[in-house]
Structure formats: structure tokens, C-alpha cells
Write an enzyme that holds these catalytic residues in place. Sequence first.
Site, PDB file in Angstrom:
ATOM      1  N   ASN A   1      -8.816   9.862  -1.729  1.00  0.00           N
ATOM      2  CA  ASN A   1      -8.979   8.422  -1.567  1.00  0.00           C
ATOM      3  C   ASN A   1      -8.619   7.976  -0.158  1.00  0.00           C
ATOM      4  O   ASN A   1      -9.312   7.146   0.443  1.00  0.00           O
ATOM      5  CB  ASN A   1      -8.104   7.693  -2.598  1.00  0.00           C
ATOM      6  CG  ASN A   1      -8.187   6.183  -2.474  1.00  0.00           C
ATOM      7  OD1 ASN A   1      -9.270   5.619  -2.357  1.00  0.00           O
ATOM      8  ND2 ASN A   1      -7.042   5.524  -2.506  1.00  0.00           N
TER       9      ASN A   1
ATOM     10  N   HIS B   1     -10.443   2.064  -5.386  1.00  0.00           N
ATOM     11  CA  HIS B   1     -11.460   1.018  -5.479  1.00  0.00           C
ATOM     12  C   HIS B   1     -12.859   1.647  -5.511  1.00  0.00           C
ATOM     13  O   HIS B   1     -13.135   2.581  -4.771  1.00  0.00           O
ATOM     14  CB  HIS B   1     -11.420   0.109  -4.255  1.00  0.00           C
ATOM     15  CG  HIS B   1     -10.225  -0.788  -4.184  1.00  0.00           C
ATOM     16  ND1 HIS B   1      -8.939  -0.312  -4.064  1.00  0.00           N
ATOM     17  CD2 HIS B   1     -10.129  -2.140  -4.179  1.00  0.00           C
ATOM     18  CE1 HIS B   1      -8.100  -1.338  -3.999  1.00  0.00           C
ATOM     19  NE2 HIS B   1      -8.808  -2.455  -4.066  1.00  0.00           N
TER      20      HIS B   1
END
Length: 547
Positions: free
Chosen positions: A432, A401
Amino acid sequence: MRIRNLQFAFLVVMVVLASCRKDNTRDVLNPKGTEVRFSSSINGEIKTKAVGNTWEANDAIGVFEKRGTGLTNILATNKSYTTTGDGAFQASATDQTIYYPEDGSQVDFIAYYPYKQTLSGTTYPVDLTNQTSQPAIDLMYASAAGLSKTSSNAQLVFSHQLSKIEITVTKGQGVTDLSGLTTSISGQKTTASFDLATGTLSGQAQVANILAKTGVTGSTMLAEAIVLPTTDATGTKVVFTIGSRTFTWTMPDGTAFEAGKKYAYNVELKGSSTGTSDVAATLKATVTNWVDVPSGAYSLDQQDVVANPPTASAYMETPLITTDENKVYVFHTVPGQASVRNYAMLFDKKYKMAYWVAYPLVASYVGSSGRTDAWQFDPSIAQADQVDLSSSFGNGYDRGHQIPSADRTASADLNQTTFYYSNMTAQISSMNQGIWANLENQVRTWMAKGDTLYVVTGASIKSSTDATITYAKGAAIPKYYYKALALKKGDSYYTIGFKIDNAIIPSTVTYNNFRVSVSDLEKETGFNLFPKLSEDIKGNIDNTIWN
């Protein structure tokens, strides 16, 4: 006995000779060389297709192996290669297999889609009369040069040779039902010849009306037609028929159809309830910025997409905006609250990713809805311009994201907007879930230090030392990520930046090792971040704030 021995010896010799002849024949027809295998892309994007966004199982291309220019020195003619749906192509049958020359010499390839078993020489016949199955008529063309048996595979980059029209039809005053709608595009040339040797269309002929393929999309109808490219489609009439009622819309002056472009229109049908004074179909929105359409007007849809993107930022968090035929500015509001901004992004249709996502962060955006995992296409961007990320990128990459899910948890509907595929990039899993997640958590902590925290999260597919572009599932893989923060506290602003390579980062290294000023980020990325703030503010990091 001696005669028998001579006869036996003769038979042995004949068998051996026959075997040799058989083996030699097999080697000529099916040499035991290095088989050619093909990977595919379309206009630089991996695993996409003429109609739809993925290849389908058993899709077939035709391939020629040759030397030199054109198709005069052909080594293999019109061989059929198919895919299981992943964009990799192999010979559809043994007798269709193409081999590299065993002497290591170089060869070239020309390919087209969809495959036709019978051709007239090297001419591909184009016929757009029947639009029922659009993948069967949407011609694509590719070539690859200078390959030999040392090549791991032949990369075919396909380009569309025809144009596509998409018309979204809605009900206006006096029209209660679109059932049975037909759409006819008048006066179109429907046949042509495509020269596979040169990659050119010619001989456009057979003027006829094209009956578009029509289907229901919610409360609207979508009419689709593939047409031949033309430099002037001014005055082309589109006739919509519902029962005994007809509505005619004329395409505006200056309309032209370019090869490889998709043109989208919104048309509203209006008339009296009795149908006695039907009005010509009214153009509701001009050409929208869909797949590879040159930059033009943007269609407003509940403020999801901003018309005529400004050259100066509308909000504190938004970088200076510049768009072109590939880069589009997308603006999302809070679901059910059109006056409240959610986040904005600069999305590139060519590389299928956002260069940056910008948003405000205050306590009202954060709540207890939790993570919805509602993976879906961004409704404000054509699906063909996005990568289908219903499953992960794979190969060690997460669906990272840019605006975190945890920054939008005030409601489930709000959280779902962070799972749009446009918000995802191919991010190394350990990064991430490690250092980047830690930084995101810290950003939410810093939010409480002031009135509003303005955030820009970016992903760069090139760096100052590496301009090569690699892909995962058709989306460009970022070289590094960055965050630019501007905290408003009373009448003062404080800024900081972070730049972290998209790589495996040791767990002993923290995000504080990657602190940079916002001014330094601007020099690296080329974007004007927080353009309303002075260079002094953007060039300074106040450690009493960013502790």
C-alpha cells in the site's frame, strides 16, 4: 514399639489411599486434558453480533459437546462461555470448562446465543414480549463437527434464527413533533420453542402486540422489533401513537419474514394540524437492501444510492453492473453538488468490501484540502454491513483506499468521502505504501495527458489458482488488486491495466512489471470494464501515452 510402628504404617497407607481417591475424583470431574476454546463468526463474517456490529464484553453463549446426530450422546451440557468482546470464547468459570477426549476421538459441538442457565432438556424458550434489550432475545445458533484435541480451536459459525424489523419514522404534513412516539406491531406470535438438537423453531404461540424499541436518530425516530419468522405477514398493522393521535400503517401484500433477515421501512406520518383527520402512515420507501434482505428496491438518499441499478453502465468509468442479495451498487455524488458524480462501487455485504470502485479523474477534483483522515461508515450502506475500521486491520494490513484520498482534495468534504469504510480493503502495508502508492501517483500524472481519465480500481478475493477466502476483522482479504485506466484525449480513447498481488513486493520491482491490457483484466476478473469501448481499444496499450 512394634505395635506403634504398625499403627504408623497403617496411618501412612490410609493417607496415601485417601490422597489417591482424591486425585482420582479430581481427574474425573476436571480432567487435565486439552481445553476447548472457540472462535466465532456469524454467517461467515468474523466478529459480528446479533444486534450491533461487534461482540460486547461478557457476552455469553451456551455450548453442548456431543457425539453423533442430534443431542442424544452428550458429553458436556449447556456450558457457559464468554468473550471479552473480540469474538473468542472461553469458559466463564472453571466448572464450565469443556475438554476434548484424551483418546483423540472426534466430538461435535452445538452452541447458541444468548446463554440461559436453565433449559428444559435441549429446548430453548423464545419470548419476544419484552423488546427493551434486543441482544437478550435475538437467538443465534451454531454447530461444529469432527473436532479432536489436535484442533487449535473450534470455529462456531452462528446464524440468526429470528427476523428483525426496522422502521424509520419521519414527520409529514401536519406532524410537528415525534416526541413520545410509540410503535406497536399488532397480532404477532411472541413465544416459541427452539430445538437445539435440530436447530428448528416450533410451537409459535401467544399472539400479542409487540411494543417496538424506539429511539431518536437525528430528526427521525427509529422503531426496532425482533419477530418470529413467518411466511405470511400480509395485513400486519403497525400503530404509531403520539399523545392522543394514532397513525396506522398496514404492511403490503406478500410481506414475509425470513430467519436471519432484517427488513427496513421508511414511514411518514401525515395529518391535519389539529389532528382531526390523521392519515394512515404512508409508506415512503419499500424494503431497503439492508443486512441480508433479498434484492429489492433501493432507497434514494440524495442520490447516494441509485434506485434499480442499471444493467448497462451510465458512465464511461462504470463496469457493467450486476447485483444480487449481497452485491449492491452504491453511487456517491460530490457533497453539495448532487448533479456532479464522485464515485461508484459494487459493494458485497457478505464479504464487507467493494469489488471495484469507479470514478472520473480531472483537475477539478484535485486541490489543496489535504488528507482529512475522517474515517467513518459509508452513510449509504447499513453499518451492520460494514467493518468498523476506526482502527486499522492490524496484522500487517493497512486500510487501503480503492479511490485514493489524493484523488479527491478539491475540498475537505469531498476528501472525507474517500474515508468511508466501504472504500477500504485489507492491503499489505508495504504494498500500500510502496508500489501501489507509486502507481496512484503516476495515475494523477497521466490525468494531465488528456481531457478525462476514467479509473476502475478493483480488489479480488479469489484468483485463478486460489479460491480460498481469508478474513481480517470480518472483511475478505484481497488476493490481488488491479487498476483499469481509460484516457479520453479529444475523440480518442487509450487504455491500460495493472494487476498486482496483495503481497510484499521487492522495492526493486515497479508497477511497470505488472502492466496488462484491459481485455486481459476482464478475462481475469470476470467484469466487463469500460463497456462502451471496443475490444480493439481495450486490448491495446499505446506506449506513447503510457510512457
